[in-house]
Design a protein around this motif. Structure first.
Motif, PDB file in Angstrom:
ATOM      1  N   LEU A   1       0.827  -1.202   0.000  1.00 48.88           N
ATOM      2  CA  LEU A   1       0.000   0.000   0.000  1.00 48.88           C
ATOM      3  C   LEU A   1       0.864   1.257   0.000  1.00 48.88           C
ATOM      4  CD1 LEU A   1      -2.941   0.908   0.030  1.00 48.88           C
ATOM      5  CD2 LEU A   1      -2.863   0.821   2.515  1.00 48.88           C
ATOM      6  N   VAL A   2       1.924   1.262   0.782  1.00 44.74           N
ATOM      7  CA  VAL A   2       2.852   2.400   0.811  1.00 44.74           C
ATOM      8  C   VAL A   2       3.503   2.579  -0.557  1.00 44.74           C
ATOM      9  CG1 VAL A   2       5.030   3.245   1.764  1.00 44.74           C
ATOM     10  CG2 VAL A   2       3.278   2.358   3.289  1.00 44.74           C
ATOM     11  N   SER A   3       3.933   1.490  -1.179  1.00 41.57           N
ATOM     12  CA  SER A   3       4.580   1.573  -2.500  1.00 41.57           C
ATOM     13  C   SER A   3       3.653   2.164  -3.553  1.00 41.57           C
ATOM     14  CB  SER A   3       5.038   0.187  -2.957  1.00 41.57           C
ATOM     15  OG  SER A   3       6.095  -0.259  -2.171  1.00 41.57           O
ATOM     16  N   MET A   4       2.430   1.663  -3.610  1.00 39.60           N
ATOM     17  CA  MET A   4       1.467   2.150  -4.606  1.00 39.60           C
ATOM     18  C   MET A   4       1.109   3.614  -4.354  1.00 39.60           C
ATOM     19  SD  MET A   4      -1.058  -1.115  -5.111  1.00 39.60           S
ATOM     20  CE  MET A   4      -1.362  -1.340  -3.366  1.00 39.60           C
ATOM     21  N   THR A   5       0.900   3.950  -3.093  1.00 39.54           N
ATOM     22  CA  THR A   5       0.508   5.316  -2.754  1.00 39.54           C
ATOM     23  C   THR A   5       1.639   6.299  -3.001  1.00 39.54           C
ATOM     24  OG1 THR A   5      -1.023   4.452  -1.098  1.00 39.54           O
ATOM     25  CG2 THR A   5      -0.438   6.775  -0.928  1.00 39.54           C
ATOM     26  N   SER A   6       2.844   5.958  -2.570  1.00 36.98           N
ATOM     27  CA  SER A   6       3.962   6.891  -2.736  1.00 36.98           C
ATOM     28  C   SER A   6       4.235   7.169  -4.212  1.00 36.98           C
ATOM     29  CB  SER A   6       5.217   6.373  -2.032  1.00 36.98           C
ATOM     30  OG  SER A   6       5.712   5.218  -2.656  1.00 36.98           O
ATOM     31  N   ALA A   7       4.084   6.165  -5.040  1.00 35.37           N
ATOM     32  CA  ALA A   7       4.279   6.367  -6.480  1.00 35.37           C
ATOM     33  C   ALA A   7       3.231   7.325  -7.045  1.00 35.37           C
ATOM     34  CB  ALA A   7       4.213   5.033  -7.210  1.00 35.37           C
ATOM     35  N   THR A   8       2.035   7.260  -6.524  1.00 39.75           N
ATOM     36  CA  THR A   8       0.951   8.108  -7.017  1.00 39.75           C
ATOM     37  C   THR A   8       1.057   9.544  -6.525  1.00 39.75           C
ATOM     38  OG1 THR A   8      -0.512   6.205  -7.123  1.00 39.75           O
ATOM     39  CG2 THR A   8      -1.564   8.356  -7.080  1.00 39.75           C
ATOM     40  N   ILE A   9       1.414   9.724  -5.262  1.00 43.55           N
ATOM     41  CA  ILE A   9       1.445  11.082  -4.706  1.00 43.55           C
ATOM     42  C   ILE A   9       2.796  11.765  -4.893  1.00 43.55           C
ATOM     43  CG2 ILE A   9      -0.379  10.564  -3.051  1.00 43.55           C
ATOM     44  CD1 ILE A   9       1.723  10.400  -0.854  1.00 43.55           C
ATOM     45  N   GLY A  10       3.800  11.007  -5.349  1.00 44.83           N
ATOM     46  CA  GLY A  10       5.108  11.599  -5.622  1.00 44.83           C
ATOM     47  C   GLY A  10       5.942  11.840  -4.379  1.00 44.83           C
ATOM     48  N   CYS A  11       5.812  10.981  -3.400  1.00 43.87           N
ATOM     49  CA  CYS A  11       6.578  11.089  -2.158  1.00 43.87           C
ATOM     50  C   CYS A  11       7.406   9.820  -1.972  1.00 43.87           C
ATOM     51  CB  CYS A  11       5.624  11.225  -0.973  1.00 43.87           C
ATOM     52  SG  CYS A  11       5.615  12.857  -0.259  1.00 43.87           S
ATOM     53  N   PRO A  12       8.569   9.923  -1.350  1.00 45.05           N
ATOM     54  CA  PRO A  12       9.359   8.719  -1.082  1.00 45.05           C
ATOM     55  C   PRO A  12       8.610   7.772  -0.143  1.00 45.05           C
ATOM     56  CG  PRO A  12      10.663  10.702  -0.686  1.00 45.05           C
ATOM     57  CD  PRO A  12       9.251  11.141  -0.905  1.00 45.05           C
ATOM     58  N   LYS A  13       8.824   6.477  -0.331  1.00 48.25           N
ATOM     59  CA  LYS A  13       8.165   5.477   0.515  1.00 48.25           C
ATOM     60  C   LYS A  13       8.448   5.702   1.997  1.00 48.25           C
ATOM     61  CE  LYS A  13       9.565   2.055  -2.262  1.00 48.25           C
ATOM     62  NZ  LYS A  13       9.868   0.686  -2.672  1.00 48.25           N
ATOM     63  N   LYS A  14       9.681   6.045   2.315  1.00 50.25           N
ATOM     64  CA  LYS A  14      10.038   6.191   3.726  1.00 50.25           C
ATOM     65  C   LYS A  14       9.366   7.391   4.386  1.00 50.25           C
ATOM     66  CE  LYS A  14      14.315   8.616   2.677  1.00 50.25           C
ATOM     67  NZ  LYS A  14      15.751   8.527   2.634  1.00 50.25           N
ATOM     68  N   GLU A  15       8.803   8.312   3.593  1.00 54.32           N
ATOM     69  CA  GLU A  15       8.113   9.477   4.146  1.00 54.32           C
ATOM     70  C   GLU A  15       6.590   9.372   4.041  1.00 54.32           C
ATOM     71  OE1 GLU A  15       9.706  13.320   2.963  1.00 54.32           O
ATOM     72  OE2 GLU A  15      11.585  12.336   2.392  1.00 54.32           O
ATOM     73  N   THR A  16       6.099   8.289   3.465  1.00 57.71           N
ATOM     74  CA  THR A  16       4.663   8.101   3.272  1.00 57.71           C
ATOM     75  C   THR A  16       4.089   7.274   4.414  1.00 57.71           C
ATOM     76  OG1 THR A  16       4.946   8.197   0.872  1.00 57.71           O
ATOM     77  CG2 THR A  16       2.900   7.240   1.683  1.00 57.71           C
ATOM     78  N   GLN A  17       3.106   7.831   5.098  1.00 49.50           N
ATOM     79  CA  GLN A  17       2.444   7.115   6.182  1.00 49.50           C
ATOM     80  C   GLN A  17       0.980   6.886   5.808  1.00 49.50           C
ATOM     81  OE1 GLN A  17       3.632  10.221   8.499  1.00 49.50           O
ATOM     82  NE2 GLN A  17       5.692   9.423   8.628  1.00 49.50           N
ATOM     83  N   ILE A  18       0.508   5.681   6.089  1.00 49.63           N
ATOM     84  CA  ILE A  18      -0.857   5.272   5.773  1.00 49.63           C
ATOM     85  C   ILE A  18      -1.645   5.139   7.073  1.00 49.63           C
ATOM     86  CG2 ILE A  18      -2.290   3.490   4.698  1.00 49.63           C
ATOM     87  CD1 ILE A  18      -0.423   4.868   2.694  1.00 49.63           C
ATOM     88  N   LYS A  19      -2.881   5.628   7.062  1.00 50.30           N
ATOM     89  CA  LYS A  19      -3.758   5.453   8.221  1.00 50.30           C
ATOM     90  C   LYS A  19      -5.209   5.445   7.752  1.00 50.30           C
ATOM     91  CE  LYS A  19      -3.979  10.351   9.295  1.00 50.30           C
ATOM     92  NZ  LYS A  19      -3.863  11.373  10.310  1.00 50.30           N
ATOM     93  N   ASP A  20      -6.101   5.199   8.675  1.00 47.78           N
ATOM     94  CA  ASP A  20      -7.549   5.232   8.418  1.00 47.78           C
ATOM     95  C   ASP A  20      -7.969   4.338   7.252  1.00 47.78           C
ATOM     96  OD1 ASP A  20      -7.768   7.103  10.485  1.00 47.78           O
ATOM     97  OD2 ASP A  20      -7.497   8.784   9.106  1.00 47.78           O
ATOM     98  N   GLN A  21      -7.439   3.139   7.195  1.00 51.20           N
ATOM     99  CA  GLN A  21      -7.820   2.207   6.139  1.00 51.20           C
ATOM    100  C   GLN A  21      -9.228   1.684   6.394  1.00 51.20           C
ATOM    101  OE1 GLN A  21      -4.696  -0.723   5.261  1.00 51.20           O
ATOM    102  NE2 GLN A  21      -3.410   0.470   6.645  1.00 51.20           N
TER     103      GLN A  21
END
Length: 79
Positions: A22-42
């Protein structure tokens, strides 16, 4: 890259995707590095899977569904 999304999103909808996926897919879409992307409220709804991503002080609302597909939109802050 399209093949990655084609393979990963069905797994996401079925609940098989990991947090790292989920982090990989999201970070690629929003243009942020994986290590800086946090996921919540799934939330796994009947027709869509939704979550909130944060990166560099910005909030993104993401969804994936069979009907609308995958996407993230940035939270608009009042001026």
């Amino acid at each position: 890259m399209k093949w990655f999304f084609a393979l990963a999103f069905p797994a996401l909808l079925s609940g098989c995707a990991t947090q790292a996926d989920l982090v990989s897919m999201t970070s690629a879409t929003i243009g942020c590095p994986k290590k800086e992307t946090q996921i919540k409220d799934q939330d796994m709804g009947w027709a869509a899977y939704t979550w909130t991503a944060t990166c560099r002080g910005q909030t993104f609302y993401c969804t994936n569904s069979d009907i609308a597909g995958f996407g993230c939109s940035r939270e608009l802050k009042p001026e």
